[in-house]
Design a protein around this motif. Structure first.
Motif, PDB file in Angstrom:
ATOM      1  N   UNK A  43       0.644  -0.787   0.086  1.00 18.53           N
ATOM      2  CA  UNK A  43      -0.291   0.167  -0.495  1.00 18.53           C
ATOM      3  C   UNK A  43       0.717   1.186  -0.302  1.00 18.53           C
ATOM      4  N   UNK A  44       2.247   1.343   0.920  1.00 13.89           N
ATOM      5  CA  UNK A  44       2.539   2.354   0.812  1.00 13.89           C
ATOM      6  C   UNK A  44       3.603   2.973  -0.482  1.00 13.89           C
ATOM      7  N   UNK A  45       4.122   1.823  -1.082  1.00 14.81           N
ATOM      8  CA  UNK A  45       4.537   2.063  -2.330  1.00 14.81           C
ATOM      9  C   UNK A  45       3.999   2.033  -3.307  1.00 14.81           C
ATOM     10  N   UNK A  46       2.566   1.717  -3.300  1.00 16.23           N
ATOM     11  CA  UNK A  46       1.674   1.826  -4.448  1.00 16.23           C
ATOM     12  C   UNK A  46       1.347   3.651  -3.881  1.00 16.23           C
ATOM     13  N   UNK A  47       1.063   4.009  -2.972  1.00 19.71           N
ATOM     14  CA  UNK A  47       1.258   5.507  -2.639  1.00 19.71           C
ATOM     15  C   UNK A  47       2.511   6.707  -3.154  1.00 19.71           C
ATOM     16  N   UNK A  48       2.929   5.794  -2.918  1.00 23.48           N
ATOM     17  CA  UNK A  48       4.200   6.449  -3.021  1.00 23.48           C
ATOM     18  C   UNK A  48       4.627   6.794  -4.755  1.00 23.48           C
ATOM     19  N   UNK A  49       4.494   5.587  -4.966  1.00 23.41           N
ATOM     20  CA  UNK A  49       4.596   5.696  -7.019  1.00 23.41           C
ATOM     21  C   UNK A  49       3.348   7.608  -7.198  1.00 23.41           C
ATOM     22  N   UNK A  50       2.245   6.648  -6.706  1.00 24.73           N
ATOM     23  CA  UNK A  50       1.435   7.589  -6.808  1.00 24.73           C
ATOM     24  C   UNK A  50       1.130   9.593  -6.426  1.00 24.73           C
ATOM     25  N   UNK A  51       2.547   9.504  -5.633  1.00 28.95           N
ATOM     26  CA  UNK A  51       3.434  10.725  -4.812  1.00 28.95           C
ATOM     27  C   UNK A  51       4.059  11.237  -6.492  1.00 28.95           C
ATOM     28  N   UNK A  52       4.862   9.887  -6.540  1.00 26.94           N
ATOM     29  CA  UNK A  52       6.329  10.714  -7.547  1.00 26.94           C
ATOM     30  C   UNK A  52       5.328  10.666  -9.208  1.00 26.94           C
ATOM     31  N   UNK A  53       3.789  10.396  -9.872  1.00 28.85           N
ATOM     32  CA  UNK A  53       3.024  11.134 -10.270  1.00 28.85           C
ATOM     33  C   UNK A  53       3.154  12.810 -10.122  1.00 28.85           C
ATOM     34  N   UNK A  54       2.815  12.646  -9.094  1.00 28.64           N
ATOM     35  CA  UNK A  54       1.639  14.501  -8.547  1.00 28.64           C
ATOM     36  C   UNK A  54       3.149  15.328  -8.834  1.00 28.64           C
ATOM     37  N   UNK A  55       4.422  14.611  -8.406  1.00 28.04           N
ATOM     38  CA  UNK A  55       5.639  15.603  -7.983  1.00 28.04           C
ATOM     39  C   UNK A  55       5.900  15.940  -9.745  1.00 28.04           C
ATOM     40  N   UNK A  56       5.950  14.814 -10.881  1.00 21.60           N
ATOM     41  CA  UNK A  56       6.179  15.398 -11.765  1.00 21.60           C
ATOM     42  C   UNK A  56       5.412  16.438 -12.544  1.00 21.60           C
ATOM     43  N   UNK A  57       3.901  16.090 -12.099  1.00 21.38           N
ATOM     44  CA  UNK A  57       2.533  17.295 -12.594  1.00 21.38           C
ATOM     45  C   UNK A  57       3.110  18.654 -11.999  1.00 21.38           C
ATOM     46  N   UNK A  58       3.737  18.707 -11.347  1.00 25.26           N
ATOM     47  CA  UNK A  58       3.565  19.711  -9.959  1.00 25.26           C
ATOM     48  C   UNK A  58       5.045  20.495  -9.956  1.00 25.26           C
ATOM     49  N   UNK A  59       6.496  20.346 -10.889  1.00 25.04           N
ATOM     50  CA  UNK A  59       7.313  20.116 -11.126  1.00 25.04           C
ATOM     51  C   UNK A  59       7.415  20.642 -12.577  1.00 25.04           C
ATOM     52  N   UNK A  60       7.026  19.501 -13.486  1.00 27.25           N
ATOM     53  CA  UNK A  60       6.600  20.982 -15.274  1.00 27.25           C
ATOM     54  C   UNK A  60       6.235  21.536 -15.287  1.00 27.25           C
ATOM     55  N   UNK A  61       5.233  22.490 -15.245  1.00 28.88           N
ATOM     56  CA  UNK A  61       4.601  23.496 -15.687  1.00 28.88           C
ATOM     57  C   UNK A  61       5.586  24.770 -14.631  1.00 28.88           C
ATOM     58  N   UNK A  62       6.338  24.571 -13.245  1.00 31.16           N
ATOM     59  CA  UNK A  62       6.930  25.685 -12.842  1.00 31.16           C
ATOM     60  C   UNK A  62       8.908  25.690 -13.803  1.00 31.16           C
ATOM     61  N   UNK A  63       8.792  24.293 -13.786  1.00 28.18           N
ATOM     62  CA  UNK A  63      10.260  24.000 -14.332  1.00 28.18           C
ATOM     63  C   UNK A  63      10.046  24.393 -15.864  1.00 28.18           C
ATOM     64  N   UNK A  64       9.185  24.784 -16.796  1.00 27.92           N
ATOM     65  CA  UNK A  64       8.465  25.240 -18.180  1.00 27.92           C
ATOM     66  C   UNK A  64       8.366  26.804 -17.768  1.00 27.92           C
ATOM     67  N   UNK A  65       7.967  26.917 -16.821  1.00 27.95           N
ATOM     68  CA  UNK A  65       7.667  28.478 -16.660  1.00 27.95           C
ATOM     69  C   UNK A  65       9.363  29.356 -16.621  1.00 27.95           C
ATOM     70  N   UNK A  66      10.004  28.220 -15.970  1.00 27.38           N
ATOM     71  CA  UNK A  66      11.688  29.260 -15.658  1.00 27.38           C
ATOM     72  C   UNK A  66      12.492  28.868 -16.642  1.00 27.38           C
ATOM     73  N   UNK A  67      12.155  27.832 -17.771  1.00 31.47           N
ATOM     74  CA  UNK A  67      12.815  27.292 -18.873  1.00 31.47           C
ATOM     75  C   UNK A  67      14.225  26.359 -18.194  1.00 31.47           C
ATOM     76  N   UNK A  68      13.470  25.564 -17.485  1.00 32.31           N
ATOM     77  CA  UNK A  68      14.667  25.085 -16.310  1.00 32.31           C
ATOM     78  C   UNK A  68      14.642  23.732 -16.917  1.00 32.31           C
ATOM     79  N   UNK A  69      16.112  22.600 -17.144  1.00 28.67           N
ATOM     80  CA  UNK A  69      15.927  21.507 -17.275  1.00 28.67           C
ATOM     81  C   UNK A  69      16.012  20.912 -15.724  1.00 28.67           C
ATOM     82  N   UNK A  70      15.619  19.917 -15.604  1.00 30.50           N
ATOM     83  CA  UNK A  70      15.327  18.995 -13.882  1.00 30.50           C
ATOM     84  C   UNK A  70      15.082  17.366 -14.103  1.00 30.50           C
ATOM     85  N   UNK A  71      15.106  16.933 -13.587  1.00 32.58           N
ATOM     86  CA  UNK A  71      15.644  15.816 -12.587  1.00 32.58           C
ATOM     87  C   UNK A  71      14.344  15.298 -11.590  1.00 32.58           C
TER      88      UNK A  71
END
Length: 227
Positions: A73-101
Motif C-alpha cells: 500500500x505504501x509502495x503504491x502511494x509512493x508511486x502516486x506521489x512521484x506522479x504528482x510531483x512530476x505534474x507539479x514540477x513540469x509547469x514550474x520548470x517550464x515557466x523558468x525554462x529549466x532542465x530538471x530531473x
C-alpha cells in the motif's frame, strides 16, 4: 578549455504538500544561477518497516474505519506521489525554462540530504506535511514574503546573504530579506527553538550540524543550505 558544468540546485522533499512552495523557491534560484534543478523524493524506510507490522492501521479518509496497511500500500502511494510531483514540477520548470530531473531515494530526510551534500553547494530541504505559508505564486499579498538568512559572520554566511538577495530578486510577488546576525551556537540554538515568522530560510551549511537537522525539518519551511 571550458569550465566544469555547474552543479545542480538540489531539492529534497517527502511529499507534495510542501512541494509547490519548495519547488518554486529552488526553481527560481536555479533559473537565476543558470543551473539545473534536481528533485529528490525521499521514501521513508521507517514508514515502510512500520507498514509491515501486523497491527498497523490507517484511515483512508475522515469517517472511514481503520484498515490494515501493508508495505505494498505504501509502495503504491509512493508511486502516486512521484506522479504528482512530476505534474507539479513540469509547469514550474517550464515557466523558468529549466532542465530538471526527479529521482527517488529510500531513507530518512535528514540522512538522505546529508548524503547528497557532496553533489551540490545549494541544497533545499523540505519537511513532510509542511503547509506553505502562502500560495507559490501569489497574485496579491497582504504582506511581503520573508526570506530569513542566518549570518554568523563567516565567508560562507556572506555567500548565503548574496544567494538570498538573488533569490529575493528572482521570486514572484513581493519579498523582503530579513538577516539575523548570530554569534555562537547558543544564539543559533535559541533562534531555532523560537524562530520568528518567515517563509523560507537560507543558512551556511556548516551551521547545520547533524544534531540540528531535526530542528530544521521542524521549521516546516523551505530551508536552503549553502556550502
Amino acid at each position: 578549455m571550458s569550465g566544469a558544468k555547474p552543479r545542480p540546485v538540489l531539492a529534497v522533499l517527502e511529499d507534495t504538500r510542501a512541494g509547490a512552495w519548495l519547488i518554486e523557491c529552488s526553481a527560481a534560484l536555479a533559473h537565476v544561477l543558470g543551473r539545473e534543478l534536481a528533485l529528490v523524493h525521499v521514501q521513508s524506510t521507517l514508514a515502510l518497516a512500520a507498514a509491515a507490522l501486523p497491527e498497523m492501521r490507517a484511515l483512508a479518509h475522515a469517517g472511514a474505519p481503520w484498515a490494515p496497511v501493508a508495505p505494498q500500500d505504501l509502495e503504491r502511494a509512493w508511486r502516486a506521489e512521484v506522479t504528482r510531483l512530476q505534474a507539479l514540477t513540469a509547469p514550474i520548470a517550464l515557466r523558468h525554462a529549466l532542465p530538471w530531473s526527479l529521482r527517488t531515494v529510500r531513507g530518512e530526510p535528514g540522512a538522505v540530504a546529508r548524503g547528497l551534500l557532496d553533489e551540490t553547494d545549494l541544497l533545499f530541504l523540505g519537511a513532510a506535511g509542511a503547509a506553505p505559508a502562502r500560495a507559490p505564486v501569489p497574485a496579491t499579498q497582504a504582506r511581503p514574503a520573508a526570506l530569513a538568512v542566518l549570518d554568523d559572520g563567516s565567508d560562507a554566511a556572506a555567500r548565503a546573504v548574496q544567494a538570498a538577495e538573488r533569490l529575493v530578486a528572482a521570486m514572484p510577488g513581493a519579498w523582503r530579506l530579513r538577516r539575523w546576525p548570530l554569534a555562537g551556537d547558543a544564539a543559533l540554538a535559541a533562534w531555532l527553538q523560537r524562530p520568528p515568522s518567515f517563509d523560507a530560510l537560507v543558512l551556511p551549511r556548516h551551521l547545520a550540524s547533524a544534531a540540528r537537522w531535526s530542528a530544521l525539518l521542524r521549521l516546516r519551511r523551505p530551508v536552503l543550505l549553502l556550502g
